[in-house]
Scaffold this motif. Structure first.
Motif: not given
Length: 319
Positions: A124-137
């Motif tokens: 769950a934590l991995a998913l949030i970090v992944v999605i957040g970095t995708m949208f900030l990138y």
């Protein structure tokens, strides 16, 4: 029979994933054949990963937005700055230096939550970090690449953002629809089967990315070997530094952050660079798949020991 096969693949996921890389290297014709399946496999992996996520835990993590933003900024800004400082004094080919920094600036790998599932970490934590970095990138990478490397990326943040919204939003909607139709208990009961499907999709992705690597390795073995050493050094180095930076966190949380920090989404980065980048940069990105697929097998005992598999851990301790 198919269900048993998928369950077996799910239980032996790290070993099977490592095998996929060598299949791609040994059968270059197969790698070229499955390359058109890359986009579809990424979408399907995201759907299945979202089915396997513990969503109540996602909501729990979301209640600490400052901490999550810290993780994401570390991945997208802190890591490339550190890698740039580390490689600047080294006598390496310019293309390799550029690739190492750009790899460290890429968003986290889409399949990181799946790897977290296989490794007993916090998906769950991995998913949030992944999605957040995708949208900030899309907003972070162009100015960062210009500041660190002098590269002017001709990339439209709005266009890339729309594609990412469609990718992630579409996968989320489909996963929630499947969950509603099948029911929560049914999804839990077929967990290993879903993991097996993830393994198959990740193998297809691994095989496709190995297209052309074997020929380059035969032609320039020493040069390619240098790149292999570099990709493992950057991946493991970023994981180790992240473990130290976030050491005050619970062991599961800091190990999960280290996992998503070391493994980056090269497909999105290659799309951003287009065809104008140094060929050595693309060689690095292709070879960069090796640690992504081999380390889950090699590091799984370490991850599981750190995660304390079999030891009850309070949910609040994992945040």
């Amino acid at each position: 029979m198919l269900a048993r096969l998928l369950a077996t693949l799910g239980r032996r996921a790290p070993f099977i994933l490592a095998l996929g890389i060598f299949i791609g290297l040994a059968l270059p014709g197969l790698a070229a054949f499955v390359r058109p399946l890359l986009t579809a496999s990424v979408f399907a992996m995201l759907v299945i990963t979202m089915l396997r996520i513990d969503w109540p835990k996602v909501i729990e993590h979301s209640r600490r937005p400052t901490r999550l933003l810290t993780f994401q900024l570390w991945v997208l800004i802190g890591c490339p700055v550190l890698v740039m400082l580390a490689v600047a004094p080294l006598d390496l080919p310019p293309g390799l230096k550029t690739a190492m920094v750009l790899y460290a600036a890429a968003p986290s790998l889409l399949s990181s939550p799946a790897i977290a599932v296989f490794s007993g970490l916090d998906s769950a934590l991995a998913l949030i970090v992944v999605i957040g970095t995708m949208f900030l990138y899309p907003f972070v990478l162009p100015p960062l690449a210009l500041a660190l490397l002098g590269i002017d990326l001709q990339i439209g943040a709005a266009d890339l953002m729309i594609r990412l919204v469609l990718l992630v939003g579409g996968a989320f909607g489909l996963a929630m629809g499947i969950r509603k139709l099948a029911g929560e208990q049914r999804v839990k009961d077929i967990g290993f089967h879903l993991d097996g499907m993830l393994v198959v999709l990740m193998i297809l992705f691994a095989i496709a990315t190995m297209d052309g690597i074997a020929a380059r390795a035969i032609a320039e073995p020493g040069f390619v070997a240098m790149f292999v050493i570099a990709v493992f050094a950057v991946n493991l180095g970023m994981q180790a530094v992240s473990m130290l930076v976030f050491f005050p966190l619970h062991r599961i949380a800091r190990t999960t952050v280290a996992l998503v920090t070391g493994n980056r989404n090269l497909a999105l980065l290659m799309a951003a660079l287009g065809t104008a980048a140094d060929p050595d940069v693309f060689l690095y990105f292709a070879i960069g798949q090796l640690p992504i697929y081999l380390l889950p097998m090699l590091m799984q005992p370490v991850y599981r020991r750190i995660a304390g598999t079999g030891i009850p851990v309070k949910q609040s301790d994992q945040i």
